[in-house]
Design an enzyme around this catalytic site. Structure first.
Site, PDB file in Angstrom:
ATOM      1  N   GLY A 248      35.503  62.593 -60.367  1.00 49.93           N
ATOM      2  CA  GLY A 248      34.773  61.987 -61.401  1.00 49.93           C
ATOM      3  C   GLY A 248      33.259  62.280 -61.795  1.00 49.93           C
ATOM      4  N   GLY A 292      37.679  67.320 -60.654  1.00 49.44           N
ATOM      5  CA  GLY A 292      38.779  67.906 -61.651  1.00 49.44           C
ATOM      6  C   GLY A 292      37.763  68.621 -62.599  1.00 49.44           C
ATOM      7  N   ARG A 293      37.258  67.735 -63.479  1.00 47.94           N
ATOM      8  CA  ARG A 293      36.306  68.245 -64.499  1.00 47.94           C
ATOM      9  C   ARG A 293      35.160  69.181 -64.034  1.00 47.94           C
ATOM     10  NH1 ARG A 293      35.539  65.324 -68.983  1.00 47.94           N
ATOM     11  NH2 ARG A 293      36.508  63.456 -68.106  1.00 47.94           N
ATOM     12  N   TYR A 334      38.827  60.798 -77.587  1.00 47.62           N
ATOM     13  CA  TYR A 334      37.652  59.965 -77.213  1.00 47.62           C
ATOM     14  C   TYR A 334      36.360  60.205 -77.846  1.00 47.62           C
ATOM     15  CZ  TYR A 334      40.482  61.031 -72.797  1.00 47.62           C
ATOM     16  OH  TYR A 334      41.326  61.437 -71.831  1.00 47.62           O
ATOM     17  N   CYS A 361      47.717  68.905 -89.892  1.00 45.02           N
ATOM     18  CA  CYS A 361      47.515  67.800 -91.038  1.00 45.02           C
ATOM     19  C   CYS A 361      47.547  66.391 -90.620  1.00 45.02           C
ATOM     20  CB  CYS A 361      49.121  67.734 -91.782  1.00 45.02           C
ATOM     21  SG  CYS A 361      49.942  69.366 -92.269  1.00 45.02           S
ATOM     22  N   GLU A 362      46.022  66.365 -90.085  1.00 42.24           N
ATOM     23  CA  GLU A 362      45.531  65.119 -89.713  1.00 42.24           C
ATOM     24  C   GLU A 362      44.125  65.020 -90.137  1.00 42.24           C
ATOM     25  OE1 GLU A 362      47.142  62.607 -87.907  1.00 42.24           O
ATOM     26  OE2 GLU A 362      48.980  63.722 -87.606  1.00 42.24           O
ATOM     27  N   TYR A 390      40.465  69.809 -69.246  1.00 43.80           N
ATOM     28  CA  TYR A 390      41.145  68.725 -70.190  1.00 43.80           C
ATOM     29  C   TYR A 390      41.365  69.396 -71.679  1.00 43.80           C
ATOM     30  CZ  TYR A 390      40.399  65.931 -66.266  1.00 43.80           C
ATOM     31  OH  TYR A 390      40.553  65.167 -65.060  1.00 43.80           O
TER      32      TYR A 390
HETATM   33  C1  LIG Z   1      41.677  62.495 -63.105  1.00 37.35           C
HETATM   34  C2  LIG Z   1      41.609  62.352 -61.921  1.00 37.35           C
HETATM   35  C3  LIG Z   1      40.693  62.883 -61.122  1.00 37.35           C
HETATM   36  C4  LIG Z   1      39.610  64.026 -61.486  1.00 37.35           C
HETATM   37  O1  LIG Z   1      38.627  63.442 -62.367  1.00 37.35           O
HETATM   38  P1  LIG Z   1      37.538  64.208 -62.820  1.00 37.35           P
HETATM   39  O2  LIG Z   1      36.840  63.525 -63.355  1.00 37.35           O
HETATM   40  O3  LIG Z   1      38.272  65.314 -63.755  1.00 37.35           O
HETATM   41  O4  LIG Z   1      36.814  64.820 -61.543  1.00 37.35           O
HETATM   42  C5  LIG Z   1      40.918  62.740 -59.607  1.00 37.35           C
HETATM   43  N1  LIG Z   1      41.611  61.448 -59.021  1.00 37.35           N
HETATM   44  C6  LIG Z   1      42.454  61.056 -60.029  1.00 37.35           C
HETATM   45  C7  LIG Z   1      43.274  60.132 -59.280  1.00 37.35           C
HETATM   46  C8  LIG Z   1      42.349  61.227 -61.202  1.00 37.35           C
HETATM   47  O5  LIG Z   1      43.219  60.303 -61.953  1.00 37.35           O
END
Ligand SMILES: *Cc1c(COP(=O)(O)O)cnc(C)c1O
Length: 431
Positions: A248, A292-293, A334, A361-362, A390
């Site tokens: 996150g 992730g991000r 979003y 086409c949106e 993403y």
């Molecule tokens: C999406 C997700 C992440 C990664 O979140 P980021 O904001 O991309 O760092 C980690 N754990 C779980 C369970 C997720 O669903």
């Protein structure tokens, strides 16, 4: 520029990791995802080193591979010492194809099917992160049928609102994910897990949301989780080995977003965790995190070619590109903010206000609205920055548009990590 790997070269062109983006567009075609592999490895190592330093040697970041998933990236994150999170058998298949060490893989998701569970167990998955009681029963049964005991974590909802967009908040009671502490459900899940013969409960997981810039929500979540760990210790004499604090951390998409110092944030969370463990009288569990991000977003850009430029007097200007919501649905989903620029005219004055439209086409097929560019003309190269997370992983073939290629660039040169889809690929499954 937003990040040090993005520069403007002597031709006035945008460069990534020193590679001229106009040359890349010419050579590989557009739309094109370009990923800076060196920065990707840096981001991985930052998490690995920072977590070891602040949480101890046995801590580990898991790459949340839903952010950007292809075989090559599993190899890179494994080489950098990370584990991984997967959320589907498709992601698991990709990790297996890449030769990822599955003992370091964690299987997420709020609805794993029996087929998912079978497939993962047959391939020696390290851990399931169990969402609910039905799933717990199914894993116990399938593990039993395979003559093994399966390691799991339980997904707990701590009831935290991290103040981000509501579509990416996942840690509150009203969530499709996990079991809440407040409702007592989390305790029932612990009892159920401890009672199963083929389940080894290794600990707990929480994930409070995404695009979070402060460490405070993580500290709050850690408080609640450690209190919970202390509670289950006294209630069931159960000692949690692992606490997974989820992903996150935010990234900087535009100049308006703050810089984030990941190491400083991890240090703060770690000192908080240590303090609370001492206070609550529990041993510090092995800490996992799931970025992730913040691993991939700032490694990537997308290059497009400008087509039509439509000026609607006194209203709006539309600049159309050879891509759009199929390769980047995040604005449509979003309203996500992005930095947009003309890669071939990066030094020119941006005095033309416009909205960037895709070719589907949106009407909602937009990449960004009300951005400032030098007035574009057909053939210009448009770059959207910070698209590593993403984008490709959320891409579709809407309007039968083939997915772009992913090009890795860096000190090892340039290489296509994912080929551009062909029209033939589009019909592969048609009978
Ligand atoms: C999406 C997700 C992440 C990664 O979140 P980021 O904001 O991309 O760092 C980690 N754990 C779980 C369970 C997720 O669903």
């Amino acid at each position: 520029m937003l990040y040090p790997n993005l520069t403007i070269n002597e031709n006035g062109h945008l460069a990534i990791a020193g590679f001229d983006t106009v040359d890349l567009a010419k050579k590989y075609g557009t739309a094109l995802y370009v990923i800076d592999e060196d920065r990707l490895r840096q981001n991985c190592r930052l998490y690995v080193n920072s977590m070891k330093k602040h949480f101890g040697e046995d801590s580990m970041p898991l790459y949340a591979s839903k952010a950007l998933c292809f075989t090559g990236i599993y190899r890179i994150v494994a080489e950098c010492g990370m584990g991984t999170d997967i959320v589907s058998s498709g992601e698991l298949y990709t990790a297996i194809k890449a030769g990822f060490p599955l003992e370091k893989a964690f299987f997420h998701g709020n609805n794993k099917t029996d087929a998912d569970i079978e497939y993962a167990i047959e391939n020696g998955l390290g851990y399931f992160i169990v969402d609910n009681e039905e799933e717990l029963g199914a894993i116990n049964e399938i593990a039993g049928a395979h003559g093994i005991s399966q390691k799991i974590l339980l997904r707990i909802t701590p009831g935290i609102d991290p103040h981000t967009h509501k579509a990416v908040v996942t840690g509150s009671v009203d969530s499709k994910f996990g079991s809440a502490i407040e409702t007592g459900r989390a305790y029932e899940m612990v009892e159920a897990a401890l009672s199963k013969n083929h389940i080894i409960l290794e600990g707990f997981h929480c994930h409070i949301g995404s695009q979070i810039f402060e460490c405070e929500p993580f500290c709050d979540a850690a408080d609640i989780m450690l209190k919970f760990i202390a509670d289950v210790k006294s209630k069931y004499s159960y000692r949690a080995n692992i606490l997974n604090l989820g992903g996150g951390f935010g990234v900087r998409y535009t100049e308006a977003d703050p810089h984030i110092d990941i190491d400083a944030n991890i240090a703060d969370v770690a000192s908080h965790v240590k303090k609370r463990c001492a206070e609550f009288g529990v041993d510090m569990p092995k800490i996992l995190m799931e970025p992730g991000r913040s691993i991939v977003a700032d490694t990537g850009i997308t290059l497009y070619t400008v087509g039509s430029v439509k000026e609607i007097a006194d209203l709006k200007n539309y600049v159309s590109i050879d891509g759009g919501m199929p390769d980047n649905p995040r604005y449509a989903l979003y309203g996500s903010a992005y930095t947009v620029m003309l890669a071939n005219r990066a030094n020119e004055t941006a005095d033309f206000k416009c909205s960037i439209a895709g070719r589907c086409c949106e009407s909602g097929d937009l990449i960004q609205e009300n951005v400032m560019l030098p007035r574009p003309v057909r053939g210009d190269i448009l770059a959207v920055l910070v698209t590593g997370a993403y984008n490709y992983s959320m891409a579709s073939n809407y309007n039968r548009i083939p997915r772009p290629a992913i090009l890795l660039v860096g000190k090892n040169g340039e290489r296509i990590a994912v080929k551009r889809e062909t029209f033939e690929d589009l019909c592969l499954c048609d009978n």
